[in-house]
Design a protein around this motif. Sequence first.
Motif, PDB file in Angstrom:
ATOM      1  N   TYR A  97      -6.017  29.517  -1.959  1.00  0.00           N
ATOM      2  CA  TYR A  97      -6.751  30.858  -1.650  1.00  0.00           C
ATOM      3  C   TYR A  97      -6.824  31.705  -0.352  1.00  0.00           C
ATOM      4  CZ  TYR A  97      -8.815  29.647  -6.299  1.00  0.00           C
ATOM      5  OH  TYR A  97      -9.110  29.124  -7.271  1.00  0.00           O
ATOM      6  N   PHE A  98      -5.917  32.650   0.010  1.00  0.00           N
ATOM      7  CA  PHE A  98      -6.726  33.482   1.174  1.00  0.00           C
ATOM      8  C   PHE A  98      -5.282  34.572   0.780  1.00  0.00           C
ATOM      9  CE2 PHE A  98      -1.214  32.510   1.363  1.00  0.00           C
ATOM     10  CZ  PHE A  98      -0.743  33.129   1.678  1.00  0.00           C
ATOM     11  N   ILE A  99      -6.368  35.750   1.936  1.00  0.00           N
ATOM     12  CA  ILE A  99      -5.818  37.648   2.247  1.00  0.00           C
ATOM     13  C   ILE A  99      -5.357  37.083   3.529  1.00  0.00           C
ATOM     14  CG2 ILE A  99      -6.236  39.673   1.834  1.00  0.00           C
ATOM     15  CD1 ILE A  99      -9.193  38.283   0.155  1.00  0.00           C
ATOM     16  N   SER A 100      -3.916  37.637   2.828  1.00  0.00           N
ATOM     17  CA  SER A 100      -3.064  37.885   4.431  1.00  0.00           C
ATOM     18  C   SER A 100      -4.001  39.679   4.870  1.00  0.00           C
ATOM     19  CB  SER A 100      -2.389  37.991   4.311  1.00  0.00           C
ATOM     20  OG  SER A 100      -1.278  38.383   5.228  1.00  0.00           O
ATOM     21  N   TYR A 101      -4.402  39.826   5.839  1.00  0.00           N
ATOM     22  CA  TYR A 101      -4.848  41.042   6.262  1.00  0.00           C
ATOM     23  C   TYR A 101      -3.409  42.018   6.623  1.00  0.00           C
ATOM     24  CZ  TYR A 101      -6.546  44.426   9.665  1.00  0.00           C
ATOM     25  OH  TYR A 101      -6.226  45.779  10.115  1.00  0.00           O
ATOM     26  N   PRO A 102      -2.235  41.236   7.891  1.00  0.00           N
ATOM     27  CA  PRO A 102      -0.978  41.929   8.228  1.00  0.00           C
ATOM     28  C   PRO A 102      -0.618  42.438   6.767  1.00  0.00           C
ATOM     29  CG  PRO A 102      -1.150  39.911   8.770  1.00  0.00           C
ATOM     30  CD  PRO A 102      -2.640  40.199   8.589  1.00  0.00           C
ATOM     31  N   ASP A 103      -0.194  41.800   5.702  1.00  0.00           N
ATOM     32  CA  ASP A 103       0.120  42.386   4.652  1.00  0.00           C
ATOM     33  C   ASP A 103      -1.271  42.711   3.566  1.00  0.00           C
ATOM     34  OD1 ASP A 103       2.830  40.906   5.419  1.00  0.00           O
ATOM     35  OD2 ASP A 103       1.823  38.876   4.955  1.00  0.00           O
ATOM     36  N   SER A 104      -1.873  42.641   3.455  1.00  0.00           N
ATOM     37  CA  SER A 104      -2.740  43.486   2.663  1.00  0.00           C
ATOM     38  C   SER A 104      -2.538  42.531   1.465  1.00  0.00           C
ATOM     39  CB  SER A 104      -2.674  45.092   2.181  1.00  0.00           C
ATOM     40  OG  SER A 104      -3.124  45.649   3.341  1.00  0.00           O
ATOM     41  N   VAL A 105      -2.921  41.168   1.116  1.00  0.00           N
ATOM     42  CA  VAL A 105      -2.911  41.380  -0.282  1.00  0.00           C
ATOM     43  C   VAL A 105      -2.946  39.141  -0.140  1.00  0.00           C
ATOM     44  CG1 VAL A 105      -0.344  39.856   1.082  1.00  0.00           C
ATOM     45  CG2 VAL A 105      -0.775  39.682  -1.948  1.00  0.00           C
ATOM     46  N   SER A 225       8.503  40.623  -1.411  1.00  0.00           N
ATOM     47  CA  SER A 225      10.037  40.746  -0.246  1.00  0.00           C
ATOM     48  C   SER A 225      10.233  39.388   0.893  1.00  0.00           C
ATOM     49  CB  SER A 225      10.369  41.817   0.337  1.00  0.00           C
ATOM     50  OG  SER A 225       9.300  42.377   1.568  1.00  0.00           O
ATOM     51  N   LYS A 226       8.410  39.612   1.015  1.00  0.00           N
ATOM     52  CA  LYS A 226       8.205  38.022   2.529  1.00  0.00           C
ATOM     53  C   LYS A 226       8.435  36.911   2.135  1.00  0.00           C
ATOM     54  CE  LYS A 226       6.020  41.364   5.413  1.00  0.00           C
ATOM     55  NZ  LYS A 226       4.839  41.846   5.855  1.00  0.00           N
ATOM     56  N   GLY A 227       7.457  36.547   0.498  1.00  0.00           N
ATOM     57  CA  GLY A 227       7.136  35.200  -0.369  1.00  0.00           C
ATOM     58  C   GLY A 227       6.563  34.030   0.779  1.00  0.00           C
ATOM     59  N   TYR A 228       5.925  33.580  -0.555  1.00  0.00           N
ATOM     60  CA  TYR A 228       4.556  32.627  -0.499  1.00  0.00           C
ATOM     61  C   TYR A 228       4.466  32.007   1.036  1.00  0.00           C
ATOM     62  CZ  TYR A 228       1.034  29.404  -0.895  1.00  0.00           C
ATOM     63  OH  TYR A 228       0.124  28.368  -0.488  1.00  0.00           O
ATOM     64  N   GLU A 229       5.658  31.346   1.781  1.00  0.00           N
ATOM     65  CA  GLU A 229       5.296  31.099   3.299  1.00  0.00           C
ATOM     66  C   GLU A 229       5.394  31.458   3.796  1.00  0.00           C
ATOM     67  OE1 GLU A 229       5.086  28.243   3.621  1.00  0.00           O
ATOM     68  OE2 GLU A 229       5.338  27.384   1.197  1.00  0.00           O
ATOM     69  N   LYS A 230       6.050  33.136   4.087  1.00  0.00           N
ATOM     70  CA  LYS A 230       6.091  34.190   5.244  1.00  0.00           C
ATOM     71  C   LYS A 230       4.843  34.319   5.312  1.00  0.00           C
ATOM     72  CE  LYS A 230       7.132  36.003   8.272  1.00  0.00           C
ATOM     73  NZ  LYS A 230       7.810  36.359   9.995  1.00  0.00           N
ATOM     74  N   LEU A 231       4.526  34.599   3.527  1.00  0.00           N
ATOM     75  CA  LEU A 231       2.829  35.530   3.824  1.00  0.00           C
ATOM     76  C   LEU A 231       1.646  34.170   4.289  1.00  0.00           C
ATOM     77  CD1 LEU A 231       2.822  36.846  -0.206  1.00  0.00           C
ATOM     78  CD2 LEU A 231       2.707  38.726   1.944  1.00  0.00           C
ATOM     79  N   LEU A 232       1.916  32.933   4.121  1.00  0.00           N
ATOM     80  CA  LEU A 232       1.245  32.921   4.209  1.00  0.00           C
ATOM     81  C   LEU A 232       0.923  32.119   5.685  1.00  0.00           C
ATOM     82  CD1 LEU A 232      -1.345  30.201   4.377  1.00  0.00           C
ATOM     83  CD2 LEU A 232       0.453  28.251   3.840  1.00  0.00           C
ATOM     84  N   ALA A 233       2.322  32.201   6.493  1.00  0.00           N
ATOM     85  CA  ALA A 233       2.519  32.021   8.143  1.00  0.00           C
ATOM     86  C   ALA A 233       1.646  33.212   8.371  1.00  0.00           C
ATOM     87  CB  ALA A 233       4.269  31.885   7.899  1.00  0.00           C
ATOM     88  N   ASN A 234       2.033  34.730   7.671  1.00  0.00           N
ATOM     89  CA  ASN A 234       1.719  35.727   8.376  1.00  0.00           C
ATOM     90  C   ASN A 234       0.317  36.062   9.134  1.00  0.00           C
ATOM     91  OD1 ASN A 234       4.138  36.701   9.115  1.00  0.00           O
ATOM     92  ND2 ASN A 234       4.115  38.543   7.673  1.00  0.00           N
ATOM     93  N   HIS A 235      -0.611  35.024   7.510  1.00  0.00           N
ATOM     94  CA  HIS A 235      -1.993  35.115   7.541  1.00  0.00           C
ATOM     95  C   HIS A 235      -2.545  34.030   8.461  1.00  0.00           C
ATOM     96  CE1 HIS A 235      -5.920  34.019   6.228  1.00  0.00           C
ATOM     97  NE2 HIS A 235      -5.686  32.355   6.279  1.00  0.00           N
ATOM     98  N   LYS A 236      -2.321  32.820   8.553  1.00  0.00           N
ATOM     99  CA  LYS A 236      -2.775  31.930   9.739  1.00  0.00           C
ATOM    100  C   LYS A 236      -1.652  32.637  11.511  1.00  0.00           C
ATOM    101  CE  LYS A 236      -2.406  27.068   7.030  1.00  0.00           C
ATOM    102  NZ  LYS A 236      -1.832  26.167   7.082  1.00  0.00           N
TER     103      LYS A 236
END
Length: 489
Positions: A97-105, A225-236
Amino acid sequence: MNKQSASILKEIREAFTRGDQQKAHQLTSKNFNGLAAYEERDETPFRFGSFTTMGELYIETGLSEIRMKNYRRILSLDSAMAVVQFDKDGVQYRRKYFISYPDSVMVVEFSANQTGMQNLVLSYSPNTEAKSNMRADGANELLYTGVLDNNGMKFAFRIKAIAEGGTTTALNDRLIIKGADKVIFLLTADTDYKMNFDPDFKDPKIYVGNDPEQTTLSMMNQALSKGYEKLLANHKADYTALFDRVKLTLNPEITSPNLPTYRRLANYRQGQPDYRLEELYYQFGRYLLIASSRPGNLPANLQGLWHNNLDDPWRVDYHNNINIQMNYWPVCSTNLDECAQPLIDFIRGLVKPGEKTAQAYFAARGWTASISANIFGFTAPLSSEDMAWNLNPMASPWLATHIWEYYDYTRDKKFLKEVGYDLIKSSAQFTVDYLWHKPDGTYTAAPSTSPEHGMVDEGVTFAHAVAREILLDAIEASKTLNIDQKERK
């Protein structure tokens, strides 16, 4: 919500001059409360409101605890990732579980080391204080929209399931996944709340902004449009840019046991030193502040951000008599200046309504707020006549000292000039006008109380300490900007 009580100040101060503290206390109790009820039973409709949930989300897995082993719950502070993992019947299961602040998801991943093991049913239990509706947007997405009963605030959240293999069906308010290898859930949520720094109180929609059904759709589409890996990278990348700024090492030559946290805490309470646990606790505080206070959002309240009931003690509000300040004491000293922005915005939202409160109770310039405030510009005292907790005119100057502290750490002169100085100055002006210039030439904060302690007094230490601090901050701010020499004097 304000009483017009400024005219009573003279009587209260005359009572103090005569040494009649009881009379001063009675006059203050009767006149320096407000018109807003604090308990729902005392007012219909109940205007003060409460921080509440969007409901509860359930995911049934079909797995019993029988023969389950190696169960672990993990919170990784350096990546803001929550993990649950366990073994059952020879299969290794994992949820991330994670929440990406820049992606609001919010992103949830269900996986296992064998194929076809994900048999999930996702359902939603709505908040009973709201009217809500559900509709399926295709076979793998649900949209919930609703309106809070008490103030009409709209909210929406979307849940999309992305399954590898198997089947996904939206049926009877549920998402049903059968025989999938892996499932990723994406969740987006929003309300129609809008911050307002200059409210026109004749406008009934002064705190109403975007349509949450549309904002959540935009968030979801961008996340897809970004997908899991990009969302995880953005979050980290976003999270570690803040978290990794500070390292704390205590007595590195002394090792600590590699035990689950609950056992380490039990040992610590028995007096066993554990310096790694102390380091962890320090970073846990930074994690909580990063996770609950980011630019564009509301500040951390009595629960921080996490709340699992419809209502809780003190409406889960913003207590200005130490609680919100205490939330933010570490923000600059732990190098999380960005996390102070929600507090600054919250303070800005109190100024215009707080000017009315300052005038009504103290005939003072500037602005003030009392013990409790909310996101709709509430600044008056509450209706209770118990002044041991309900009288706190120095709560807002205490808030304003955080503005100077933010500048003192960042040395952002542009911020001080464009935002900070007016907040500090107007709070200092209130303080000047609130202080009583006694016949003997001294100044005192009258009437005042030490928060939640004792009777009304003609000048408690707490009020004087805050008054001194905000006036010194205003002096330094005016020197820094080289303005307002007359006010400074």
